[in-house]
Design a protein around this motif. Structure first.
Motif, mmCIF file in Angstrom:
data_model
loop_
_atom_site.group_PDB
_atom_site.id
_atom_site.type_symbol
_atom_site.label_atom_id
_atom_site.label_comp_id
_atom_site.label_asym_id
_atom_site.label_seq_id
_atom_site.Cartn_x
_atom_site.Cartn_y
_atom_site.Cartn_z
ATOM 1 N N GLU A 95 0.748 -1.452 0.147
ATOM 2 C CA GLU A 95 -0.118 0.036 0.034
ATOM 3 C C GLU A 95 0.934 1.132 -0.043
ATOM 4 O O GLU A 95 0.808 2.349 -0.848
ATOM 5 N N ALA A 139 3.254 1.610 -3.341
ATOM 6 C CA ALA A 139 2.628 2.145 -4.463
ATOM 7 C C ALA A 139 2.227 3.596 -4.576
ATOM 8 O O ALA A 139 2.513 4.292 -5.501
ATOM 9 N N SER A 140 1.851 4.054 -3.202
ATOM 10 C CA SER A 140 1.810 5.681 -3.173
ATOM 11 C C SER A 140 3.084 6.319 -3.576
ATOM 12 O O SER A 140 2.945 7.353 -4.168
ATOM 13 N N GLU A 194 -3.057 7.308 -13.182
ATOM 14 C CA GLU A 194 -3.100 6.423 -11.899
ATOM 15 C C GLU A 194 -3.349 5.102 -12.305
ATOM 16 O O GLU A 194 -2.551 4.096 -12.077
ATOM 17 N N LEU A 208 -0.605 1.970 -12.181
ATOM 18 C CA LEU A 208 -0.502 0.895 -11.099
ATOM 19 C C LEU A 208 -0.582 -0.339 -11.990
ATOM 20 O O LEU A 208 -0.035 -1.426 -11.517
ATOM 21 N N LEU A 212 -5.178 1.971 -3.224
ATOM 22 C CA LEU A 212 -4.302 3.058 -2.906
ATOM 23 C C LEU A 212 -4.902 3.954 -1.586
ATOM 24 O O LEU A 212 -6.084 4.126 -1.414
ATOM 25 N N ARG A 216 -5.255 8.779 -2.807
ATOM 26 C CA ARG A 216 -5.542 8.866 -4.410
ATOM 27 C C ARG A 216 -4.900 10.375 -4.587
ATOM 28 O O ARG A 216 -4.958 11.081 -3.936
#
Length: 346
Positions: free
Chosen positions: A210, A213-214, A236, A240, A251, A254
């Motif tokens: 998590e 990814a951000s 986005e 991803l 996510l 966002r």
């Protein structure tokens, strides 16, 4: 996730809360600092404060010399901003004489009922140690210029002293001494202690993906041409898909509301730094683990001199290598999160 943790780890925060009174956790934080750095804490009732809840301690070094004043503002109240942070009324410096710092920790814990102590959740106790780690960074500072004092360091490096200090809060020998039932005084049962430590590694695979990814989305916004992200949703989705983001993990942040991306130069493309700080703190605590003593005097002396006392007077990489003897290794974070086998387990 919380329901699954209770099933798989057989642990509920409410079970340990009666053993984590605020006063005992403050004592634990102070005791660890004394054993690591030789500083002592004496509460002072004669120093003016901005609210009756605020407490003040005088900090002295090994030789008994005045080192700092430490202010603890621990309880929530209507006039107070939420959250937890460290700040200072005065920074350590030697440019205008030998100036001792005035350091503040601010938290927002709930007060106990009349006559009852304030009981902390495990997250609250960790927060207390975290902010006290920042506080030690300010109190142990030993530099000439105020602009380089204490926490005046790079974003990733400023979280090293605070996140590193969290490790002592979860050590069995610290908890056995200070985690005592607020009514009976009984120490934390071994079974509950083991379940508490095991629960800290629950769900870390999810949390790691998590976060990463951000961080990658943040970096991509700032490394690709502006035209590439005009359609934020499409950008986005493409990013991803490129990193193979599991559909089951959405996510946490966002792009449309992710303040770190465009809130200013301090944060832009820097979200990864939080995890890099975790790499450093896990690797740094490894020095104590390798020494076989979480209060090893030689390791603690290097930690004091190279990390806590040097402020921004040294390049962070040079300071870390001076302490650890090498650069930080990412595997340390994976082991701490339970995502990599320890040598013993392997």
């Amino acid at each position: 996730a919380e329901k699954l943790r209770q099933i798989r780890a057989n642990f509920d925060d409410a079970a340990i809360k009666p053993y984590l009174s605020l006063d005992h956790m403050i004592d634990a934080a102070f005791d660890c600092a004394t054993r690591l750095f030789g500083v002592s804490f004496t509460e002072r009732k004669d120093i003016p404060v901005w609210h009756p809840d605020v407490r003040v301690w005088e900090v002295r070094d090994r030789a008994g010399r005045h080192k700092a004043l430490f202010y603890g503002d621990y309880f929530a109240r209507p006039s107070k901003r939420s959250g937890a942070w460290m700040t200072s009324l005065r920074d350590q410096q030697k440019l205008d004489g030998d100036i001792a710092p005035l350091v503040i920790n601010v938290c927002n814990f709930s007060k106990g009922a009349d006559g009852e102590p304030s009981l902390l959740s495990p997250d609250d106790a960790r927060t207390l140690f975290h902010e006290f780690g920042h506080g030690l960074h300010g109190m142990l500072s030993d530099v000439t210029y105020p602009s380089l004092s204490g926490t005046s360091v790079f974003t990733d490096f400023v979280e090293l002293p605070s996140q590193l200090y969290e490790h002592w809060q979860e050590q069995p020998q610290v908890l056995r001494q200070f985690a005592r039932h607020y009514q009976t005084g009984e120490p934390l049962p071994d079974d509950l202690l083991k379940r508490f430590i095991a629960a800290r590694k629950f769900n870390q695979g999810f949390a790691t993906v998590e976060f990463v990814a951000s961080a990658l989305i943040d970096l991509e916004f700032h490394t690709q041409p502006a035209a590439a992200s005009r359609d934020v949703r499409a950008f986005e989705r493409a990013e991803l898909e490129k990193i193979g983001m599991p559909a089951e993990i959405s996510l946490r942040h966002r792009p449309q509301q992710f303040g770190h991306i465009f809130s200013g130069d301090h944060y832009a493309s820097g979200y990864y730094s939080y995890m890099w700080s975790e790499v450093m703190d896990a690797d740094a605590f490894g020095a104590f683990e390798e020494a076989g003593n979480i209060f090893d005097p030689a390791v603690a002396r290097r930690l004091h001199d190279d990390i806590y006392a040097s402020g921004g007077s040294r390049d962070p990489e040079d300071a870390y290598v001076a302490f650890r003897g090498r650069e930080p290794e990412p595997d340390a974070l994976l082991r701490r999160r339970g995502l990599l086998e320890t040598p013993e387990a392997a």
